[in-house]
Design an enzyme around this catalytic site. Sequence first.
Site, PDB file in Angstrom:
ATOM      1  N   ARG A 150      34.393  37.684  53.033  1.00 45.70           N
ATOM      2  CA  ARG A 150      33.797  36.366  52.778  1.00 45.70           C
ATOM      3  C   ARG A 150      34.039  35.437  53.960  1.00 45.70           C
ATOM      4  NH1 ARG A 150      35.812  35.269  46.763  1.00 45.70           N
ATOM      5  NH2 ARG A 150      37.770  35.142  47.891  1.00 45.70           N
ATOM      6  N   HIS A 158      45.624  56.727  40.767  1.00 42.35           N
ATOM      7  CA  HIS A 158      46.007  55.315  40.933  1.00 42.35           C
ATOM      8  C   HIS A 158      47.479  55.181  41.370  1.00 42.35           C
ATOM      9  CE1 HIS A 158      44.613  51.072  39.618  1.00 42.35           C
ATOM     10  NE2 HIS A 158      45.571  50.970  40.535  1.00 42.35           N
ATOM     11  N   GLU A 202      38.375  54.392  34.516  1.00 40.11           N
ATOM     12  CA  GLU A 202      39.733  54.922  34.543  1.00 40.11           C
ATOM     13  C   GLU A 202      40.356  54.977  33.151  1.00 40.11           C
ATOM     14  OE1 GLU A 202      41.278  53.219  38.215  1.00 40.11           O
ATOM     15  OE2 GLU A 202      43.241  53.347  37.280  1.00 40.11           O
ATOM     16  N   ILE A 247      45.852  43.401  51.757  1.00 39.03           N
ATOM     17  CA  ILE A 247      45.869  44.864  51.869  1.00 39.03           C
ATOM     18  C   ILE A 247      44.927  45.323  52.985  1.00 39.03           C
ATOM     19  CG2 ILE A 247      45.371  47.036  50.652  1.00 39.03           C
ATOM     20  CD1 ILE A 247      46.327  45.592  48.058  1.00 39.03           C
ATOM     21  N   ILE A 300      40.657  52.044  47.470  1.00 35.81           N
ATOM     22  CA  ILE A 300      42.000  51.844  46.912  1.00 35.81           C
ATOM     23  C   ILE A 300      42.018  50.566  46.069  1.00 35.81           C
ATOM     24  CG2 ILE A 300      43.331  53.108  48.637  1.00 35.81           C
ATOM     25  CD1 ILE A 300      42.924  49.286  48.766  1.00 35.81           C
ATOM     26  N   ALA A 301      40.841  49.945  45.854  1.00 36.64           N
ATOM     27  CA  ALA A 301      40.822  48.619  45.218  1.00 36.64           C
ATOM     28  C   ALA A 301      40.653  48.730  43.696  1.00 36.64           C
ATOM     29  CB  ALA A 301      39.743  47.780  45.853  1.00 36.64           C
ATOM     30  N   ARG A 302      39.417  48.766  43.232  1.00 38.41           N
ATOM     31  CA  ARG A 302      39.145  48.949  41.805  1.00 38.41           C
ATOM     32  C   ARG A 302      37.904  49.831  41.678  1.00 38.41           C
ATOM     33  NH1 ARG A 302      43.578  47.849  40.914  1.00 38.41           N
ATOM     34  NH2 ARG A 302      44.464  46.152  39.688  1.00 38.41           N
TER      35      ARG A 302
HETATM   36  P1  NAP Z   1      43.479  39.530  48.603  1.00 40.25           P
HETATM   37  O1  NAP Z   1      44.560  39.217  49.593  1.00 40.25           O
HETATM   38  O2  NAP Z   1      43.048  38.473  47.648  1.00 40.25           O
HETATM   39  O3  NAP Z   1      42.233  40.062  49.442  1.00 40.25           O
HETATM   40  C1  NAP Z   1      40.967  40.231  48.930  1.00 40.25           C
HETATM   41  C2  NAP Z   1      39.974  40.043  50.062  1.00 40.25           C
HETATM   42  O4  NAP Z   1      38.679  40.337  49.577  1.00 40.25           O
HETATM   43  C3  NAP Z   1      39.944  38.623  50.622  1.00 40.25           C
HETATM   44  O5  NAP Z   1      40.007  38.690  52.027  1.00 40.25           O
HETATM   45  C4  NAP Z   1      38.596  38.078  50.147  1.00 40.25           C
HETATM   46  O6  NAP Z   1      37.967  37.193  51.056  1.00 40.25           O
HETATM   47  C5  NAP Z   1      37.786  39.339  50.036  1.00 40.25           C
HETATM   48  N1  NAP Z   1      36.684  39.210  49.076  1.00 40.25           N
HETATM   49  C6  NAP Z   1      36.765  38.839  47.783  1.00 40.25           C
HETATM   50  N2  NAP Z   1      35.537  38.891  47.217  1.00 40.25           N
HETATM   51  C7  NAP Z   1      34.693  39.299  48.176  1.00 40.25           C
HETATM   52  C8  NAP Z   1      33.300  39.556  48.213  1.00 40.25           C
HETATM   53  N3  NAP Z   1      32.546  39.383  47.123  1.00 40.25           N
HETATM   54  N4  NAP Z   1      32.754  39.995  49.362  1.00 40.25           N
HETATM   55  C9  NAP Z   1      33.522  40.153  50.463  1.00 40.25           C
HETATM   56  N5  NAP Z   1      34.851  39.929  50.491  1.00 40.25           N
HETATM   57  C10 NAP Z   1      35.418  39.513  49.375  1.00 40.25           C
HETATM   58  O7  NAP Z   1      43.900  40.769  47.709  1.00 40.25           O
HETATM   59  P2  NAP Z   1      44.850  42.001  48.102  1.00 40.25           P
HETATM   60  O8  NAP Z   1      46.259  41.686  47.796  1.00 40.25           O
HETATM   61  O9  NAP Z   1      44.482  42.472  49.460  1.00 40.25           O
HETATM   62  O10 NAP Z   1      44.376  43.064  46.984  1.00 40.25           O
HETATM   63  C11 NAP Z   1      43.034  43.519  46.939  1.00 40.25           C
HETATM   64  C12 NAP Z   1      42.786  44.331  45.685  1.00 40.25           C
HETATM   65  O11 NAP Z   1      43.388  45.606  45.800  1.00 40.25           O
HETATM   66  C13 NAP Z   1      43.418  43.756  44.403  1.00 40.25           C
HETATM   67  O12 NAP Z   1      42.640  42.742  43.826  1.00 40.25           O
HETATM   68  C14 NAP Z   1      43.558  44.977  43.515  1.00 40.25           C
HETATM   69  O13 NAP Z   1      42.434  45.108  42.675  1.00 40.25           O
HETATM   70  C15 NAP Z   1      43.577  46.148  44.501  1.00 40.25           C
HETATM   71  N6  NAP Z   1      44.866  46.865  44.460  1.00 40.25           N
HETATM   72  C16 NAP Z   1      44.891  48.193  44.138  1.00 40.25           C
HETATM   73  C17 NAP Z   1      46.090  48.862  44.092  1.00 40.25           C
HETATM   74  C18 NAP Z   1      46.189  50.325  43.734  1.00 40.25           C
HETATM   75  O14 NAP Z   1      47.183  50.713  43.128  1.00 40.25           O
HETATM   76  N7  NAP Z   1      45.232  51.146  44.102  1.00 40.25           N
HETATM   77  C19 NAP Z   1      47.283  48.180  44.376  1.00 40.25           C
HETATM   78  C20 NAP Z   1      47.214  46.835  44.723  1.00 40.25           C
HETATM   79  C21 NAP Z   1      46.004  46.185  44.763  1.00 40.25           C
HETATM   80  P3  NAP Z   1      38.573  35.759  51.510  1.00 40.25           P
HETATM   81  O15 NAP Z   1      39.699  36.095  52.447  1.00 40.25           O
HETATM   82  O16 NAP Z   1      37.474  35.090  52.189  1.00 40.25           O
HETATM   83  O17 NAP Z   1      39.054  35.104  50.241  1.00 40.25           O
END
Ligand code: NAP
Length: 319
Positions: free
Chosen positions: A180, A285, A267, A159, A236-238
Amino acid sequence: MSRVYLTRPLPEAVLTRARALFDEVEVRHDTAPLKIGQMRAALTLYDGVLPTLGDMFSAEVFRDAESPRCKVLANFGVGYNHIDVAAARAAGVMVTNTPGAVTDATADIAMTLILMSARRAGEGERLVRAGGWAGWHPTQMLGLHVTGKTVGIIGMGRIGQAIARRCHFGFGMNVIYYNRSEKDLGFDADRAETMQDLAAKADIVVVAVPGGVETHHLIGADLFSAMKPTAHFVNIARGDIVDEAALIAALGSGQIAGAGLDVYEHEPKVPDALRALENVVLLPHLGTAALEVREAMGLMAVENLSAALNGETPPNLIS
Ligand code: NAP
């Protein structure tokens, strides 16, 4: 004989696919999260369960579940911080999610919030609806010009990268990020050493890391005090990644210019203090709220259920 439980009403296309794949499909029509007793019952009554946001499958749910009938929790959504994956695994239950299906829609909501917050769209809409608009004039409701500014993205995963592309190619923005690991975005984007470095340079800060114990309150007063007073903050995350009280204080004192939120710490409770502020855009959301996206998520979750119940490794197993 396969028996599955879908814990929310889902689009018709998803139900049709589930009914084609499984002998018995039970759909729960309540839209509220499952209670602990319902989660425990689901583990014993069904071979597979399709839970979603709010269904708190904590370690306590699995505590007395010794080799439950349920073999898989196929989560509807990419974020699975409401499921204790280690506890599920220890009880012999696989957990899967729906990565990719949600990426573009969630990035689009991030752009919505960036633009709404920067250009004071929520405030302007409230003014017009209240009948308080006295007419255009050159210094009315001036916001932050987004084109060409610097966006700082915390969490450069699927995202985060989709947001970065929109900002870079669509709005000519400079992209910096905190993550990370290093990422190659295919265009220039500097990785900040610390979140504070990112905050000091960015005109807009966007949060896109997953929720969970590792990122709980990752963002708080330190980050807001490092941001420019003209900058905007978007999540937009959590919700619980952000110390909501610190955000309210930063918005209220003018330490930052504004914020756009799709998610909240507790929430669906949104604090009165947040709702009272003019300089924050509050969405319920909506990240993935479009029919074709919800269909894609549901079909992905159903394929994960099916693979697990056929003794295969589900395509989106969380390991
Ligand atoms: P993703 O592809 O797993 O990306 C998460 C990123 O965060 C990765 O690049 C990861 O690093 C990085 N990360 C994880 N922990 C970290 C930390 N402690 N410090 C710094 N960076 C860190 O996930 P995604 O598909 O993009 O989704 C992200 C989040 O968006 C989901 O987990 C969900 O909670 C949220 N979301 C919200 C909605 C909504 O309706 N608002 C919809 C969809 C998703 P690495 O690349 O090094 O692993």
